[in-house]
Design a protein around this motif. Structure first.
Motif, PDB file in Angstrom:
ATOM      1  N   ALA A 105     -24.092 -27.714   7.732  1.00  0.00           N
ATOM      2  CA  ALA A 105     -24.755 -27.636   6.426  1.00  0.00           C
ATOM      3  C   ALA A 105     -23.891 -27.205   5.234  1.00  0.00           C
ATOM      4  O   ALA A 105     -23.823 -27.589   4.256  1.00  0.00           O
ATOM      5  CB  ALA A 105     -26.159 -27.207   6.486  1.00  0.00           C
ATOM      6  N   ILE A 106     -23.356 -26.055   5.480  1.00  0.00           N
ATOM      7  CA  ILE A 106     -22.365 -25.430   4.719  1.00  0.00           C
ATOM      8  C   ILE A 106     -21.423 -26.330   4.492  1.00  0.00           C
ATOM      9  O   ILE A 106     -20.707 -26.396   3.356  1.00  0.00           O
ATOM     10  CB  ILE A 106     -21.969 -24.042   5.257  1.00  0.00           C
ATOM     11  CG1 ILE A 106     -23.295 -23.012   5.201  1.00  0.00           C
ATOM     12  CG2 ILE A 106     -20.802 -23.425   4.642  1.00  0.00           C
ATOM     13  CD1 ILE A 106     -22.817 -21.748   6.129  1.00  0.00           C
ATOM     14  N   GLY A 107     -20.700 -26.890   5.498  1.00  0.00           N
ATOM     15  CA  GLY A 107     -19.754 -27.919   5.136  1.00  0.00           C
ATOM     16  C   GLY A 107     -19.869 -28.903   4.326  1.00  0.00           C
ATOM     17  O   GLY A 107     -18.985 -29.342   3.368  1.00  0.00           O
ATOM     18  N   ALA A 108     -21.218 -29.610   4.721  1.00  0.00           N
ATOM     19  CA  ALA A 108     -21.492 -30.794   3.805  1.00  0.00           C
ATOM     20  C   ALA A 108     -21.837 -30.041   2.239  1.00  0.00           C
ATOM     21  O   ALA A 108     -21.553 -30.650   1.329  1.00  0.00           O
ATOM     22  CB  ALA A 108     -22.617 -31.200   4.070  1.00  0.00           C
ATOM     23  N   PHE A 109     -22.228 -28.781   2.043  1.00  0.00           N
ATOM     24  CA  PHE A 109     -22.299 -28.480   0.731  1.00  0.00           C
ATOM     25  C   PHE A 109     -21.099 -28.009   0.027  1.00  0.00           C
ATOM     26  O   PHE A 109     -20.969 -28.444  -1.173  1.00  0.00           O
ATOM     27  CB  PHE A 109     -23.053 -26.926   0.901  1.00  0.00           C
ATOM     28  CG  PHE A 109     -23.291 -26.318  -0.441  1.00  0.00           C
ATOM     29  CD1 PHE A 109     -24.355 -26.516  -1.303  1.00  0.00           C
ATOM     30  CD2 PHE A 109     -22.555 -25.153  -0.822  1.00  0.00           C
ATOM     31  CE1 PHE A 109     -24.487 -26.296  -2.737  1.00  0.00           C
ATOM     32  CE2 PHE A 109     -22.788 -24.435  -1.926  1.00  0.00           C
ATOM     33  CZ  PHE A 109     -23.806 -24.874  -2.949  1.00  0.00           C
ATOM     34  N   VAL A 110     -20.218 -27.380   0.713  1.00  0.00           N
ATOM     35  CA  VAL A 110     -18.744 -27.507   0.332  1.00  0.00           C
ATOM     36  C   VAL A 110     -18.268 -28.535  -0.057  1.00  0.00           C
ATOM     37  O   VAL A 110     -17.632 -28.667  -1.414  1.00  0.00           O
ATOM     38  CB  VAL A 110     -17.813 -26.532   1.187  1.00  0.00           C
ATOM     39  CG1 VAL A 110     -16.325 -26.522   0.538  1.00  0.00           C
ATOM     40  CG2 VAL A 110     -18.340 -25.065   1.580  1.00  0.00           C
ATOM     41  N   SER A 111     -18.460 -29.543   0.565  1.00  0.00           N
ATOM     42  CA  SER A 111     -17.719 -30.691   0.278  1.00  0.00           C
ATOM     43  C   SER A 111     -18.509 -31.460  -1.001  1.00  0.00           C
ATOM     44  O   SER A 111     -17.951 -32.060  -1.930  1.00  0.00           O
ATOM     45  CB  SER A 111     -18.048 -31.827   1.543  1.00  0.00           C
ATOM     46  OG  SER A 111     -17.500 -33.184   0.967  1.00  0.00           O
ATOM     47  N   LEU A 112     -19.809 -31.349  -1.242  1.00  0.00           N
ATOM     48  CA  LEU A 112     -20.531 -31.894  -2.544  1.00  0.00           C
ATOM     49  C   LEU A 112     -19.993 -31.121  -3.453  1.00  0.00           C
ATOM     50  O   LEU A 112     -19.742 -31.647  -4.771  1.00  0.00           O
ATOM     51  CB  LEU A 112     -21.838 -31.660  -2.050  1.00  0.00           C
ATOM     52  CG  LEU A 112     -22.776 -32.210  -3.051  1.00  0.00           C
ATOM     53  CD1 LEU A 112     -22.954 -33.498  -3.167  1.00  0.00           C
ATOM     54  CD2 LEU A 112     -24.415 -31.516  -2.913  1.00  0.00           C
ATOM     55  N   VAL A 113     -19.884 -29.697  -3.384  1.00  0.00           N
ATOM     56  CA  VAL A 113     -19.597 -28.992  -4.867  1.00  0.00           C
ATOM     57  C   VAL A 113     -18.258 -29.140  -5.045  1.00  0.00           C
ATOM     58  O   VAL A 113     -17.742 -28.964  -6.491  1.00  0.00           O
ATOM     59  CB  VAL A 113     -19.894 -27.403  -4.485  1.00  0.00           C
ATOM     60  CG1 VAL A 113     -18.913 -26.569  -5.408  1.00  0.00           C
ATOM     61  CG2 VAL A 113     -21.429 -27.003  -4.292  1.00  0.00           C
TER      62      VAL A 113
END
Length: 144
Positions: free
Chosen positions: A69-77
């Motif tokens: 989830a953190i990886g996806a969040f960082v990718s989104l940001v």
């Protein structure tokens, strides 16, 4: 008619949001429980995994889901969905595939074969997402 670039950008955004939503909610649910639920303990009770401490095993799944989830969040940001390169979403998708391997393994060990098949299908879908993102970026490199 939607052009190719816009469609690919939307697809990349959708993949990122899907992974973020799915794994954030899954991890949050496990962390809020704080301990292995009864169904989890019963699922592995008659297997060799039943001899392992169930709460750490359950929370290790939550930990992996949190990392994804953190990886996806960082990718989104980082706006990787808007413009390559997409290092974070690529590694996130690799993490998703390993998560489904882990969940599928547990399902197989416990004899939940339909669940294992579902995890295999999720793995295959994630592999397809990875392939599409990778191919698009490779195409961009060769066209440049």
């Amino acid at each position: 008619m939607i052009d190719r670039e816009t469609a690919i950008t939307c697809m990349r955004l959708a993949v990122t949001i899907l992974i973020l939503m799915t794994f954030t909610l899954a991890a949050l649910d496990k962390w809020l429980q704080g301990t292995a639920p009864e169904w989890f303990i019963e699922q592995f009770g008659n297997t060799w995994m039943g001899y392992l401490p169930q709460t750490p095993m359950f929370l290790s799944i939550a930990f992996v889901e949190t990392i994804v989830a953190i990886g996806a969040f960082v990718s989104l940001v980082r706006l990787e969905w808007l413009r390559p390169p997409s290092a974070f979403i690529r590694w996130t998708l690799v993490g998703v595939m390993f998560t489904f391997i882990m969940l599928g393994f547990g399902a197989r060990v416990s004899g939940a074969y339909s669940d294992a098949a579902t995890h295999f299908a999720y793995f295959a879908g994630t592999l397809l997402m990875f392939y599409v993102i990778d191919q698009y970026e490779r195409t961009m490199v060769t066209e440049a």
